[in-house]
Design an enzyme around this catalytic site. Sequence first.
Site, PDB file in Angstrom:
ATOM      1  N   ASN A  10       0.880  -1.165   0.000  1.00  0.00           N
ATOM      2  CA  ASN A  10       0.000   0.000   0.000  1.00  0.00           C
ATOM      3  C   ASN A  10       0.919   1.217   0.000  1.00  0.00           C
ATOM      4  O   ASN A  10       1.528   1.523   1.019  1.00  0.00           O
ATOM      5  CB  ASN A  10      -0.898  -0.019   1.243  1.00  0.00           C
ATOM      6  CG  ASN A  10      -1.716   1.258   1.386  1.00  0.00           C
ATOM      7  OD1 ASN A  10      -1.737   2.093   0.479  1.00  0.00           O
ATOM      8  ND2 ASN A  10      -2.385   1.409   2.515  1.00  0.00           N
ATOM      9  N   LYS A  12       0.174   4.259  -0.219  1.00  0.00           N
ATOM     10  CA  LYS A  12      -0.410   5.456   0.422  1.00  0.00           C
ATOM     11  C   LYS A  12      -0.151   6.676  -0.465  1.00  0.00           C
ATOM     12  O   LYS A  12      -0.126   6.542  -1.678  1.00  0.00           O
ATOM     13  CB  LYS A  12       0.127   5.609   1.841  1.00  0.00           C
ATOM     14  CG  LYS A  12      -0.040   4.298   2.647  1.00  0.00           C
ATOM     15  CD  LYS A  12       0.185   4.438   4.106  1.00  0.00           C
ATOM     16  CE  LYS A  12      -0.064   3.094   4.787  1.00  0.00           C
ATOM     17  NZ  LYS A  12       0.077   3.153   6.234  1.00  0.00           N
ATOM     18  N   HIS A  95      -9.441   1.471   4.470  1.00  0.00           N
ATOM     19  CA  HIS A  95      -8.207   1.565   5.255  1.00  0.00           C
ATOM     20  C   HIS A  95      -8.452   2.485   6.450  1.00  0.00           C
ATOM     21  O   HIS A  95      -9.202   3.456   6.356  1.00  0.00           O
ATOM     22  CB  HIS A  95      -7.069   2.094   4.376  1.00  0.00           C
ATOM     23  CG  HIS A  95      -5.739   1.979   5.031  1.00  0.00           C
ATOM     24  ND1 HIS A  95      -5.295   2.886   5.969  1.00  0.00           N
ATOM     25  CD2 HIS A  95      -4.772   1.037   4.927  1.00  0.00           C
ATOM     26  CE1 HIS A  95      -4.098   2.505   6.403  1.00  0.00           C
ATOM     27  NE2 HIS A  95      -3.754   1.393   5.784  1.00  0.00           N
ATOM     28  N   GLU A  97      -6.762   4.769   7.639  1.00  0.00           N
ATOM     29  CA  GLU A  97      -6.462   6.187   7.369  1.00  0.00           C
ATOM     30  C   GLU A  97      -7.620   6.857   6.655  1.00  0.00           C
ATOM     31  O   GLU A  97      -7.902   8.036   6.869  1.00  0.00           O
ATOM     32  CB  GLU A  97      -5.157   6.293   6.560  1.00  0.00           C
ATOM     33  CG  GLU A  97      -3.952   5.971   7.439  1.00  0.00           C
ATOM     34  CD  GLU A  97      -2.767   5.363   6.703  1.00  0.00           C
ATOM     35  OE1 GLU A  97      -2.716   5.436   5.457  1.00  0.00           O
ATOM     36  OE2 GLU A  97      -1.892   4.799   7.388  1.00  0.00           O
ATOM     37  N   GLU A 167      -5.500  -4.944  10.259  1.00  0.00           N
ATOM     38  CA  GLU A 167      -4.427  -3.988  10.540  1.00  0.00           C
ATOM     39  C   GLU A 167      -4.706  -3.262  11.854  1.00  0.00           C
ATOM     40  O   GLU A 167      -5.463  -2.284  11.877  1.00  0.00           O
ATOM     41  CB  GLU A 167      -4.348  -2.939   9.419  1.00  0.00           C
ATOM     42  CG  GLU A 167      -4.064  -3.511   8.051  1.00  0.00           C
ATOM     43  CD  GLU A 167      -3.473  -2.458   7.117  1.00  0.00           C
ATOM     44  OE1 GLU A 167      -2.360  -2.701   6.640  1.00  0.00           O
ATOM     45  OE2 GLU A 167      -4.101  -1.409   6.890  1.00  0.00           O
ATOM     46  N   GLY A 173       2.684   1.971  10.776  1.00  0.00           N
ATOM     47  CA  GLY A 173       3.684   3.026  10.655  1.00  0.00           C
ATOM     48  C   GLY A 173       4.417   3.336  11.950  1.00  0.00           C
ATOM     49  O   GLY A 173       5.100   4.341  12.055  1.00  0.00           O
ATOM     50  N   SER A 213       3.413  -2.499  10.238  1.00  0.00           N
ATOM     51  CA  SER A 213       4.847  -2.660  10.457  1.00  0.00           C
ATOM     52  C   SER A 213       5.395  -4.024  10.019  1.00  0.00           C
ATOM     53  O   SER A 213       6.308  -4.569  10.642  1.00  0.00           O
ATOM     54  CB  SER A 213       5.203  -2.365  11.923  1.00  0.00           C
ATOM     55  OG  SER A 213       4.881  -1.012  12.239  1.00  0.00           O
TER      56      SER A 213
HETATM   57  P1  13P Z   1       3.104   0.096   7.629  1.00  0.00           P
HETATM   58  O1  13P Z   1       3.548  -1.195   6.993  1.00  0.00           O
HETATM   59  O2  13P Z   1       3.903   1.276   7.159  1.00  0.00           O
HETATM   60  O3  13P Z   1       2.995  -0.021   9.106  1.00  0.00           O
HETATM   61  O4  13P Z   1       1.618   0.375   7.080  1.00  0.00           O
HETATM   62  C1  13P Z   1       0.680  -0.620   7.165  1.00  0.00           C
HETATM   63  C2  13P Z   1      -0.513  -0.224   6.380  1.00  0.00           C
HETATM   64  O5  13P Z   1      -1.245   0.671   6.754  1.00  0.00           O
HETATM   65  C3  13P Z   1      -0.767  -0.943   5.130  1.00  0.00           C
HETATM   66  O6  13P Z   1      -2.035  -0.664   4.658  1.00  0.00           O
END
Ligand code: 13P
Length: 248
Positions: A10, A12, A95, A97, A167, A173, A213
């Site tokens: 992803n 982002k 997601h 976010e 997740e 992150g 992560s």
């Molecule tokens: P990270 O791997 O950067 O923690 O992000 C996970 C994520 O949100 C994937 O959709």
Amino acid sequence: MARKKIIAGNWKMNMTPSQAVELVNTLKPLVANDDVDVVFCVPAIDIIPAMEAAKGSNIHIGAENMYFEEKGAYTGEISPAMLVDAGVKYVIIGHSERREYFAETDETVNKKVLKAFEHSLTPIICCGETLTQREQGVTIDFVRQQIKIAFLNVTAQQAASAVIAYEPIWAIGTGKVATTAQAQEVCKAIRDCIAEIYDEATAAAIRIQYGGSVSASNASELFAQADIDGGLVGGASLKPDFGQIVNY
Ligand code: 13P
């Protein structure tokens, strides 16, 4: 039948179109592994150039979001038909976010999931608890509710082809990965929930990823868990590390 692992990046809000082409070209030889499904979910503007760069490889280019209406006066949104026409097969839905910054709810997630299936897109449906919810001991209740609403009016056949990404928000992150036991526990609870809504066969077919992560050093242990069928990878999907993750 054993479930094929699915490992998705992803991106982002990272990578301009020219950077996207460069990254696909860099990662292409590193992620060449036909034993797993490899998906790069990229910003909408990167889809077409990334698709072009990925041609002839095992990489599927996916989207990070889409809207639940067919077309019309929805300034700034991307329709499912646009994704299909561009050659997209996978789309991330809901997601955390998007839920946090763009007001997505379980209800809009459900609408998007239904619309994705209507267009034969495979949704990667995201769920996961906050740190407070984990500390309050309501993780499984919360995730079950997210799943139940996301799958309202979804048929068993559609559900069997879906991908769920568990997740935990506190692991995204942060470098603070869930333990394999925590990740497996929730992924199993999600599979049990699918069995309750549908049946054992649907639960056995659906693919459940862990995200938060994921790195080259923890991928193999996570993906070895009985109910973890791959990962949704943020930060590490933008680096050569993604090759190591795909070849865990
Ligand atoms: P990270 O791997 O950067 O923690 O992000 C996970 C994520 O949100 C994937 O959709």
